[in-house]
Design a protein around this motif. Structure first.
Motif, short mmCIF file in Angstrom:
data_model
loop_
_atom_site.label_atom_id
_atom_site.label_comp_id
_atom_site.label_asym_id
_atom_site.label_seq_id
_atom_site.Cartn_x
_atom_site.Cartn_y
_atom_site.Cartn_z
N CYS A 68 -0.50 -10.30 9.23
CA CYS A 68 -0.34 -11.72 9.55
C CYS A 68 0.41 -11.88 10.86
CB CYS A 68 0.38 -12.46 8.42
SG CYS A 68 2.11 -11.97 8.21
N GLY A 69 0.45 -13.14 11.32
CA GLY A 69 1.25 -13.47 12.48
C GLY A 69 0.46 -13.61 13.76
N PRO A 70 1.15 -13.69 14.89
CA PRO A 70 0.50 -13.92 16.18
C PRO A 70 -0.29 -12.70 16.64
CG PRO A 70 2.82 -13.49 16.52
CD PRO A 70 2.62 -13.58 15.04
N ARG A 71 -1.41 -12.92 17.25
CA ARG A 71 -2.23 -11.87 17.85
C ARG A 71 -2.77 -12.35 19.20
NH1 ARG A 71 -0.18 -9.98 13.89
NH2 ARG A 71 -0.99 -8.44 12.41
N PHE A 72 -3.83 -13.16 19.15
CA PHE A 72 -4.49 -13.61 20.38
C PHE A 72 -3.53 -14.33 21.32
CE2 PHE A 72 -7.20 -17.12 22.28
CZ PHE A 72 -7.74 -16.33 23.28
N THR A 73 -2.64 -15.15 20.78
CA THR A 73 -1.79 -15.97 21.64
C THR A 73 -0.67 -15.18 22.32
OG1 THR A 73 -0.53 -16.59 19.67
CG2 THR A 73 -2.24 -18.12 20.43
N ILE A 74 -0.45 -13.92 21.92
CA ILE A 74 0.61 -13.13 22.57
C ILE A 74 0.06 -11.96 23.38
CG2 ILE A 74 2.31 -13.75 20.81
CD1 ILE A 74 1.99 -10.91 19.66
N VAL A 75 -1.26 -11.71 23.34
CA VAL A 75 -1.82 -10.53 24.00
C VAL A 75 -2.00 -10.78 25.49
CG1 VAL A 75 -3.82 -9.02 24.14
CG2 VAL A 75 -3.01 -9.77 21.93
N ARG A 76 -1.48 -9.85 26.29
CA ARG A 76 -1.66 -9.93 27.74
C ARG A 76 -2.79 -9.03 28.21
NH1 ARG A 76 4.83 -9.65 28.70
NH2 ARG A 76 5.23 -11.90 28.84
N ALA A 77 -2.96 -7.90 27.56
CA ALA A 77 -3.99 -6.94 27.96
C ALA A 77 -4.24 -5.99 26.80
CB ALA A 77 -3.57 -6.16 29.21
N LEU A 78 -5.27 -5.18 26.92
CA LEU A 78 -5.60 -4.16 25.94
C LEU A 78 -5.36 -2.78 26.52
CD1 LEU A 78 -8.89 -5.62 24.40
CD2 LEU A 78 -6.59 -5.67 23.43
N PRO A 79 -5.13 -1.76 25.70
CA PRO A 79 -5.08 -1.79 24.24
C PRO A 79 -3.93 -2.64 23.71
CG PRO A 79 -5.30 0.46 25.04
CD PRO A 79 -4.95 -0.38 26.22
N TYR A 80 -4.08 -3.05 22.44
CA TYR A 80 -3.10 -3.92 21.82
C TYR A 80 -1.88 -3.10 21.41
CZ TYR A 80 -1.00 -7.07 18.41
OH TYR A 80 -0.11 -7.87 17.71
N ASP A 81 -0.87 -3.13 22.24
CA ASP A 81 0.42 -2.49 21.97
C ASP A 81 1.51 -3.47 22.33
OD1 ASP A 81 -0.09 0.14 20.93
OD2 ASP A 81 -0.84 0.69 22.92
#
Length: 836
Positions: free
Chosen positions: A186-199
């Motif tokens: 749960c929680g934020p994903r798309f709204t906090i991602v700046r770039a990939l890979p997702y770290d």
């Protein structure tokens, strides 16, 4: 289909099937959930195990929504349980694992990889290949590998899961009352991602180093937060702060308030204040929905007119006391997306014990837009057991000046919201992507999106035909852009209306961010044909030598419907596209169209007859003007007893008569949306529209109140088109309907029966036109699209009639029927036109 939390390996908003191929993990494609391995492969595996077969090593790439959902920890746990050696990491392609062990165990690993994936994961493809055995023991999670094109999918933001909610409310837990409690589910994903890979380093959580205890959880394979990137606690942040206007009010700078920020905000809300609350995708303006003065003041400050506010409700029991609630609506409200759900108010008012909603929340509207808390902060704002009493219902409306984009930046919020809010409940975690709440209603037992945004974006729509890399800009209202490549299309979050520079800049940022996440580098641009659309002007400025394809508005609507239903375009459909406005081939304002269309092109089969639209948008804001224009076109006199005549000021009435007689500033329109406005005014329901589609929505509400009307029906005229009809074979004449409406109004028939009879007449018109199209072409698939089909009474009635006649009926389920789904259709049309 529901919009709640998906099961393992299924998508919340799209069919689970993917056109992407999957290659062998052992001998042929590995089985998915519920599938058995092929008998030959099973036999070979068992013989190999019996003979003590030498170990093998596989390199596996898992594609889909597999980053930010606990997939690497899941792979680690599964491999460890099966005694396999190797490692797993994130890359731009997806999750990449190397596993080594007995062939039969590797086969079981591959099968379980799909069947037991984490709750928020969507496994679209599992590709594997044999590689050289290296030996070794143990299984590890390697650091993510950057570089190369991004080909994985980012998960949407998800509502707080039950496990985190239990910690939030447990005084013995170290995350008790932590406003940012989250885990891999749960929680934020798309709204906090700046770039990939997702770290973590590639998200806005990079600003918060993990404390030793969070770091230990992050590194522990047995912990629910193993490699959960947003993991945090009271010690490592983020942190809240509460600010409020000082004695000078908006003239002075806001000042921080002492004490617990959440408790302070709850107290202010209970006292009638308007608080700007920072959420996952932007600020909300919040007040007590039971406080008449507070809601009226918020409406005044936002210059909101009568447009309904959305509500957040403390618990499902309160929802049940306010509205009619079915199983599908319940699933929407309680799932991981937590959209605003449009629900019909209970007949007779709230149930005993239910909270009373202020009349200023949704004046004159039979529906309420409700959602349940979806972040820990929301739960805290309502209060935990033992907290001082706070509001049971909260108005939750977008934190912006009406027409502006959503505010996400803290400093910006203190400036742009200074005359709207009394206080600010802010936090120091940055929002990378603005993301408004999604809005959904149930129609024919399935979700119908009015706005597809938080909880849905950026999940892609699978495409039935491959497209080369392209960007589609959508329209100027309800703007959503779309990137596509291969068999996928990614739609942005809702951006807004392109009326001001701030929204146009938000559009540009959204395009850049989506390109970063998807790795799509467009070689083709698509936009609307309207020469004045700002999205089209942006596309023209940014071609950089790339082809720009302009797509007719209603053709794009129909193509959008075809795409989400998996049609490859090899056979046309009968597309019924009803909306407010769209630039026509002849320069007229289209909007009541029946097109015979595929992706490659279309032919205008039928249209609503042209009438003058006096004064452009002025007629949209004042439905009585459209009523008078329709009466003028029908040759029906403007007698003083008619509601639109009475509603029009005498001086304006004289000017309007001359304007129509001389055809000055009167664009011809075939818009069904404008006809709904006209009938709404003729029936005495709505003469002034303070927000888009207000008159039409009020007309639908009146029609529903009529019940099972048995009065005389209304019927459109239908004639053969002429060269002046923009190429249509048939023209629907509304004059007989208008004459019947006038007769009923003069006879004292109430607004509700008039509205019901009009809806039935439009549905029968759809039935007649589609029947004639089938007679002449043999086509039997109908697509219902355009903003008018947000009207579920009309959509369900027309669809039922068409199904009774043996038609296959396509309605929107993955993207909105309004302009929020336009870009998807533009993408498909442009790709076909360019031979992609």
């Amino acid at each position: 289909m529901t919009v709640g939390r998906p099961g393992a390996g299924t998508a919340p908003h799209a069919p689970a099937a993917s056109p992407e191929p999957s290659t062998s993990l052992d001998e042929g494609t590995s089985p998915g959930a519920g599938e058995a391995p092929r008998a030959g492969a099973v036999g070979r595996v068992r013989r190999a195990e019996a003979l003590g077969a030498a170990p093998a090593r596989h390199r596996i790439i898992v594609r889909g929504i597999v980053q930010g959902v606990g997939f690497r920890p899941f792979v680690h746990g599964l491999a460890t349980e099966l005694g396999l050696a190797g490692h797993v990491s994130n890359t731009g392609e997806g999750v990449v694992a190397e596993v080594e062990g007995p062939p039969g165990v590797l086969h079981r690993f591959g099968a379980r990889l799909r069947a037991e994936a984490p709750p928020l994961a969507v496994v679209e493809a599992v590709d594997g290949q044999d590689i050289e055995v290296t030996g070794g023991t143990g299984f590890t999670i390697l650091p993510s590998r950057t570089g190369g094109p991004a080909r994985t999918l980012v998960a949407p933001d998800a509502a707080t899961c039950d496990a985190c909610l239990a910690e939030l409310t447990d005084p013995a837990d170290r995350r008790y009352r932590h406003p940012f409690v989250t885990c891999t589910h749960c929680g934020p994903r798309f709204t906090i991602v700046r770039a990939l890979p997702y770290d973590r380093a590639q998200t806005t959580m990079a600003d918060f180093p993990m404390c030793p205890r969070c770091a230990a959880e992050y590194a522990d394979p047995a912990d629910r937060r193993f490699h959960a990137q947003p993991v945090a606690c009271h010690d490592c942040g983020p942190r809240l702060r509460l600010l409020a206007h000082g004695p000078d009010g908006p003239a002075g700078p806001p000042r921080p308030l002492p004490g617990d920020p959440v408790a302070g905000a709850r107290r202010l809300l209970a006292e009638g204040a308007i608080v700007a609350v920072k959420g996952l995708g932007g600020y909300h303006l919040v007040c007590d929905a039971q406080d008449d003065r507070a809601v009226a003041e918020l409406r005044r400050r936002k210059a909101r007119g009568d447009k309904p506010f959305a509500l957040m409700v403390r618990q499902l029991a309160d929802v049940e006391g306010l509205v009619e609630l079915g199983a599908e609506e319940r699933a929407l409200l309680t799932g991981s997306v937590r959209p605003i759900v449009l629900l019909r108010r209970r007949p007779g008012g709230p149930a005993p014990g239910a909270p009373a909603v202020s009349d200023h929340v949704a004046p004159g509207c039979p529906d309420l837009g409700l959602m349940l808390p979806y972040t820990p902060l929301h739960h805290l704002l309502f209060g935990l057991p033992g907290d001082p009493q706070g509001p049971r219902l909260l108005v939750m409306t977008s934190g912006n000046v009406s027409g502006d984009p959503l505010v996400t930046d803290d400093a910006d919020a203190l400036v742009r919201l200074t005359h709207l809010a009394d206080a600010w409940l802010a936090h120091d975690r940055a929002i990378q992507v603005p993301c408004d709440d999604s809005v959904v209603r149930i129609s024919d037992g399935a979700p119908l999106y009015v706005r597809r945004s938080r909880g849905c974006a950026p999940y892609p729509v699978p495409l039935p035909v491959p497209v080369r890399p392209a960007l589609a800009t959508g329209g100027d209202l309800k703007t959503v852009l779309c990137l596509g490549e291969g068999h996928r299309a990614w739609l942005s979050a809702h951006i807004g209306d392109m009326d001001d520079l701030a929204t146009q800049l938000a559009f540009e940022r959204a395009a850049e961010h989506l390109a970063t996440l998807t790795g799509v580098r467009p070689r083709l641009l698509a936009t609307d044909r309207h020469p004045g659309y700002r999205t089209g002007q942006w596309a023209h400025r940014h071609t950089r030598g790339r082809p720009l394809v302009r797509v007719q508005h209603h053709h794009a609507h129909i193509a959008s419907t075809m795409a989400e239903h998996g049609l490859d375009g090899s056979r046309p459909v009968i597309g019924v596209a009803f909306d407010g406005t769209g630039y026509g081939d002849d320069g007229a304002v289209w909007g009541g169209e029946v097109l015979l269309a595929d992706y490659a092109g279309y032919r205008r089969f039928a249209q609503l007859g042209y009438v003058p639209q006096p004064g452009g948008d002025g007629a949209v804001r004042r439905p009585y003007r459209m009523a008078l224009a329709h009466l003028h076109a029908a040759g029906l006199p403007w007698t003083p007893d008619l509601p639109p005549v009475a509603a029009c000021p005498p001086d304006e009435l004289q000017l309007l008569a001359r304007q129509l007689e001389r055809n000055l500033n009167c664009a011809p329109t075939s818009s069904m949306g404008r006809l709904f406005d006209a009938v709404s005014s003729l029936a005495g329901i709505c003469h002034h529209a303070g927000y888009e589609a207000q008159a039409a929505a009020a007309l639908e509400a009146a029609a529903r109140a009529a019940g099972d009307d048995r009065g005389p029906g209304y019927t459109f005229g239908l004639r053969t088109g002429t060269p002046g009809d923009g190429g249509a074979a048939l023209v629907a004449d509304p004059a007989p309907v208008l004459a019947a409406v006038i007769e009923d109004v003069r006879a004292g028939t109430g607004p509700a029966p008039v509205a019901a009879r009009f809806h039935a007449a439009v549905a029968r018109l759809v039935r007649r036109c589609c029947g004639l199209a089938r007679e002449r072409t043999g086509l039997s698939t109908v697509a219902l699209t355009g903003g008018v089909f947000v009207n579920t009474l009309l959509a369900e009635t027309a669809a039922r009639m068409l199904r009774q006649d043996g038609f296959t009926v396509l309605r929107h389920r993955l993207v909105p029927p309004n302009d929020g789904g336009l870009a998807l259709g533009q993408l498909l049309v442009a790709a076909r036109r360019r031979g992609a």
